[in-house]
Design a protein around this motif. Structure first.
Motif, PDB file in Angstrom:
ATOM      1  N   GLY A   1       0.804  -1.213   0.000  1.00 28.39           N
ATOM      2  CA  GLY A   1       0.000   0.000   0.000  1.00 28.39           C
ATOM      3  C   GLY A   1       0.836   1.261   0.000  1.00 28.39           C
ATOM      4  N   ILE A   2       0.485   2.204   0.893  1.00 26.29           N
ATOM      5  CA  ILE A   2       1.172   3.493   0.950  1.00 26.29           C
ATOM      6  C   ILE A   2       2.619   3.325   1.394  1.00 26.29           C
ATOM      7  CG2 ILE A   2       0.551   4.019   3.330  1.00 26.29           C
ATOM      8  CD1 ILE A   2       0.558   6.458   0.307  1.00 26.29           C
ATOM      9  N   GLY A   3       2.986   2.124   1.835  1.00 27.83           N
ATOM     10  CA  GLY A   3       4.370   1.854   2.214  1.00 27.83           C
ATOM     11  C   GLY A   3       5.353   1.959   1.069  1.00 27.83           C
ATOM     12  N   VAL A   4       4.867   2.143  -0.138  1.00 30.39           N
ATOM     13  CA  VAL A   4       5.770   2.304  -1.278  1.00 30.39           C
ATOM     14  C   VAL A   4       6.469   3.662  -1.256  1.00 30.39           C
ATOM     15  CG1 VAL A   4       4.132   3.340  -2.916  1.00 30.39           C
ATOM     16  CG2 VAL A   4       5.952   1.819  -3.763  1.00 30.39           C
ATOM     17  N   THR A   5       5.910   4.638  -0.538  1.00 30.26           N
ATOM     18  CA  THR A   5       6.419   6.012  -0.646  1.00 30.26           C
ATOM     19  C   THR A   5       7.896   6.164  -0.281  1.00 30.26           C
ATOM     20  OG1 THR A   5       5.404   6.515   1.501  1.00 30.26           O
ATOM     21  CG2 THR A   5       4.184   7.138  -0.463  1.00 30.26           C
ATOM     22  N   PRO A   6       8.389   5.641   0.847  1.00 31.74           N
ATOM     23  CA  PRO A   6       9.812   5.849   1.117  1.00 31.74           C
ATOM     24  C   PRO A   6      10.724   5.060   0.190  1.00 31.74           C
ATOM     25  CG  PRO A   6       8.879   4.365   2.749  1.00 31.74           C
ATOM     26  CD  PRO A   6       7.735   4.891   1.934  1.00 31.74           C
ATOM     27  N   LEU A   7      10.174   4.046  -0.490  1.00 37.54           N
ATOM     28  CA  LEU A   7      10.990   3.204  -1.352  1.00 37.54           C
ATOM     29  C   LEU A   7      11.242   3.829  -2.720  1.00 37.54           C
ATOM     30  CD1 LEU A   7       9.434  -0.299  -0.550  1.00 37.54           C
ATOM     31  CD2 LEU A   7      11.232   0.948   0.668  1.00 37.54           C
ATOM     32  N   ILE A   8      10.397   4.748  -3.139  1.00 37.93           N
ATOM     33  CA  ILE A   8      10.545   5.343  -4.471  1.00 37.93           C
ATOM     34  C   ILE A   8      11.889   6.049  -4.634  1.00 37.93           C
ATOM     35  CG2 ILE A   8       9.641   7.154  -5.989  1.00 37.93           C
ATOM     36  CD1 ILE A   8       6.850   6.237  -5.190  1.00 37.93           C
ATOM     37  N   PRO A   9      12.296   6.949  -3.713  1.00 36.77           N
ATOM     38  CA  PRO A   9      13.622   7.552  -3.884  1.00 36.77           C
ATOM     39  C   PRO A   9      14.761   6.562  -3.684  1.00 36.77           C
ATOM     40  CG  PRO A   9      12.565   8.353  -1.872  1.00 36.77           C
ATOM     41  CD  PRO A   9      11.540   7.587  -2.615  1.00 36.77           C
ATOM     42  N   MET A  10      14.542   5.495  -2.919  1.00 40.55           N
ATOM     43  CA  MET A  10      15.570   4.458  -2.784  1.00 40.55           C
ATOM     44  C   MET A  10      15.796   3.757  -4.117  1.00 40.55           C
ATOM     45  SD  MET A  10      14.731   2.651   0.864  1.00 40.55           S
ATOM     46  CE  MET A  10      14.652   3.590   2.400  1.00 40.55           C
ATOM     47  N   ILE A  11      14.705   3.434  -4.792  1.00 39.00           N
ATOM     48  CA  ILE A  11      14.804   2.779  -6.092  1.00 39.00           C
ATOM     49  C   ILE A  11      15.530   3.673  -7.087  1.00 39.00           C
ATOM     50  CG2 ILE A  11      13.407   2.079  -8.086  1.00 39.00           C
ATOM     51  CD1 ILE A  11      11.348   1.012  -6.009  1.00 39.00           C
ATOM     52  N   ASP A  12      15.186   4.954  -7.082  1.00 40.91           N
ATOM     53  CA  ASP A  12      15.841   5.898  -7.986  1.00 40.91           C
ATOM     54  C   ASP A  12      17.338   5.976  -7.695  1.00 40.91           C
ATOM     55  OD1 ASP A  12      15.743   8.177  -9.980  1.00 40.91           O
ATOM     56  OD2 ASP A  12      16.478   9.241  -8.217  1.00 40.91           O
ATOM     57  N   HIS A  13      17.687   5.980  -6.422  1.00 44.58           N
ATOM     58  CA  HIS A  13      19.103   6.032  -6.041  1.00 44.58           C
ATOM     59  C   HIS A  13      19.841   4.784  -6.519  1.00 44.58           C
ATOM     60  CE1 HIS A  13      22.589   7.021  -3.477  1.00 44.58           C
ATOM     61  NE2 HIS A  13      22.659   5.713  -3.273  1.00 44.58           N
ATOM     62  N   ALA A  14      19.245   3.613  -6.273  1.00 45.20           N
ATOM     63  CA  ALA A  14      19.877   2.370  -6.706  1.00 45.20           C
ATOM     64  C   ALA A  14      20.027   2.330  -8.221  1.00 45.20           C
ATOM     65  CB  ALA A  14      19.066   1.176  -6.216  1.00 45.20           C
ATOM     66  N   GLU A  15      19.013   2.800  -8.912  1.00 41.03           N
ATOM     67  CA  GLU A  15      19.051   2.810 -10.376  1.00 41.03           C
ATOM     68  C   GLU A  15      20.181   3.692 -10.899  1.00 41.03           C
ATOM     69  OE1 GLU A  15      17.503   1.907 -14.305  1.00 41.03           O
ATOM     70  OE2 GLU A  15      17.390   0.949 -12.326  1.00 41.03           O
ATOM     71  N   ARG A  16      20.306   4.880 -10.340  1.00 44.37           N
ATOM     72  CA  ARG A  16      21.349   5.797 -10.788  1.00 44.37           C
ATOM     73  C   ARG A  16      22.739   5.291 -10.414  1.00 44.37           C
ATOM     74  NH1 ARG A  16      21.321   9.971  -8.085  1.00 44.37           N
ATOM     75  NH2 ARG A  16      19.465   9.821  -6.754  1.00 44.37           N
ATOM     76  N   ALA A  17      22.822   4.533  -9.309  1.00 46.96           N
ATOM     77  CA  ALA A  17      24.112   3.991  -8.882  1.00 46.96           C
ATOM     78  C   ALA A  17      24.483   2.699  -9.611  1.00 46.96           C
ATOM     79  CB  ALA A  17      24.094   3.741  -7.368  1.00 46.96           C
ATOM     80  N   GLY A  18      23.556   2.165 -10.401  1.00 51.03           N
ATOM     81  CA  GLY A  18      23.823   0.933 -11.128  1.00 51.03           C
ATOM     82  C   GLY A  18      23.814  -0.305 -10.257  1.00 51.03           C
ATOM     83  N   VAL A  19      23.108  -0.254  -9.132  1.00 50.62           N
ATOM     84  CA  VAL A  19      23.037  -1.386  -8.218  1.00 50.62           C
ATOM     85  C   VAL A  19      21.790  -2.211  -8.541  1.00 50.62           C
ATOM     86  CG1 VAL A  19      22.882  -2.100  -5.797  1.00 50.62           C
ATOM     87  CG2 VAL A  19      24.194  -0.057  -6.420  1.00 50.62           C
ATOM     88  N   PRO A  20      21.890  -3.525  -8.702  1.00 49.54           N
ATOM     89  CA  PRO A  20      20.710  -4.349  -9.014  1.00 49.54           C
ATOM     90  C   PRO A  20      19.662  -4.260  -7.910  1.00 49.54           C
ATOM     91  CG  PRO A  20      22.743  -5.580  -9.368  1.00 49.54           C
ATOM     92  CD  PRO A  20      23.126  -4.322  -8.650  1.00 49.54           C
ATOM     93  N   TRP A  21      18.408  -4.257  -8.312  1.00 52.90           N
ATOM     94  CA  TRP A  21      17.315  -4.182  -7.345  1.00 52.90           C
ATOM     95  C   TRP A  21      16.045  -4.755  -7.956  1.00 52.90           C
ATOM     96  CZ3 TRP A  21      12.925  -1.685  -8.862  1.00 52.90           C
ATOM     97  CH2 TRP A  21      13.039  -0.823  -9.956  1.00 52.90           C
TER      98      TRP A  21
END
Length: 311
Positions: free
Chosen positions: A111-131
């Motif tokens: 549910g709404i628990g996705v909100t803090p994960l969105i910038p984490m995903i963006d960070h991992a993506e830009r850093a080239g870390v698999p997720w």
């Protein structure tokens, strides 16, 4: 605390509004890292919301607010009364759910628990870390930010319960690659299921954020009077049984650091100089509790006659 202005409000899903906040004078906002939250001061009290925008943007903060039926009134005020252009007192940011450096990530949201994960995903993506992200909700229409997440392709697994049933945690957690950092945020049942999937998680593997306090069995020995010495202030106060340390400290006018008063936001975390601690918060990890270097004053107590704090 600063007074910001609402620049935009947008429906992200059924009963989920995103609110974009800016400084009315255009002053850059304080920097933040993925996992951080801010405090919205509403007529119903202070409420914590995760920042879910882009940390690289200093001109705006974005939060998402789920209208919680039968809640404490903060989300209803955002949905029913707050409008574009209006001022909002905002505190923070603070981060009790920081993203650690890891060779790979597994994100699990409910549910709404996705909100803090969105910038984490963006960070991992830009850093080239698999997720990968496993994201569940009651219905597809109730799940926020699906449009943004669609850009990541099949690394995002959208699993509405009415289409797939309950999240298949075993498929993601069994055989988890060594070194994977698991980040989970969502309703209590989801967090309990993830925590209980392994009898013991390797240290530093599992990171959770709760919107409601976890059930913590306190030490009965701590449910009595004790003294708290505030080392920097040179004050010693009595904390009666049934009264929180935070209430005593704030009533004495020494500090004003409370926000959620439930042990979930981390705003009252304070360095401990001496004392036997009875941790009852939902923020500190098992390793942090064992270290005893800090405590949440709003819910935790002292199991020894005297506590010394760096206040």
């Amino acid at each position: 605390m600063r007074e910001l202005r609402v620049r935009q409000m947008r429906w992200e899903a059924d009963d989920v509004l995103s609110v974009t906040l800016v400084d009315p004078l255009g002053t850059p906002l304080p920097s933040w890292e993925p996992g951080a939250h801010v405090d919205l001061h509403t007529p119903a009290g202070v409420r914590q919301y995760s920042l879910c925008g882009d940390p690289r943007r200093a001109d705006e903060w974005r939060v998402a607010v789920f209208r919680e039926p039968g809640g404490r009134g903060g989300s209803e005020w955002v949905h029913d009364a707050l409008r574009v252009g209006e001022p909002v007192p905002v505190g923070g940011p603070r981060n009790a759910f920081a993203l650690v450096t890891a060779p790979r990530y597994l994100f699990i949201a409910g549910g709404i628990g996705v909100t803090p994960l969105i910038p984490m995903i963006d960070h991992a993506e830009r850093a080239g870390v698999p997720w990968t992200l496993l994201y569940g909700g009651r219905h597809r229409s109730s799940m926020a930010f699906l449009g943004e997440l669609a850009a990541y392709g099949d690394r995002v697994k959208i699993r509405p319960e009415d289409e797939y049933g309950r999240l298949d945690l075993a498929a993601e957690l069994d055989g988890l690659a060594e070194g994977t950092a698991v980040y989970c945020c969502g309703p209590p049942g989801l967090i309990l299921a993830v925590e209980g999937h392994r009898p013991v998680w390797p240290s530093g593997t599992l990171h959770v954020e709760r919107f409601t306090p976890a059930e913590v069995a306190g030490d009965p020995a701590a449910d009595r009077d004790f003294e708290v010495e505030l080392a920097r202030s040179g004050v010693t106060l009595l904390v009666p049984a049934g009264t929180s340390i935070l209430d005593v400290v704030e009533n004495a006018g020494v500090a004003d650091i409370g926000s959620c008063y439930q042990g979930t936001c981390g705003s009252c975390e304070t360095k401990v100089l001496a004392g036997s601690l009875d941790h009852r918060d939902s923020v500190l990890s098992a390793d942090e509790r064992a270290a005893g270097a800090s405590m949440m004053l709003c819910v935790s107590r002292c199991a020894s006659p005297r506590l010394v704090l760096d206040l």
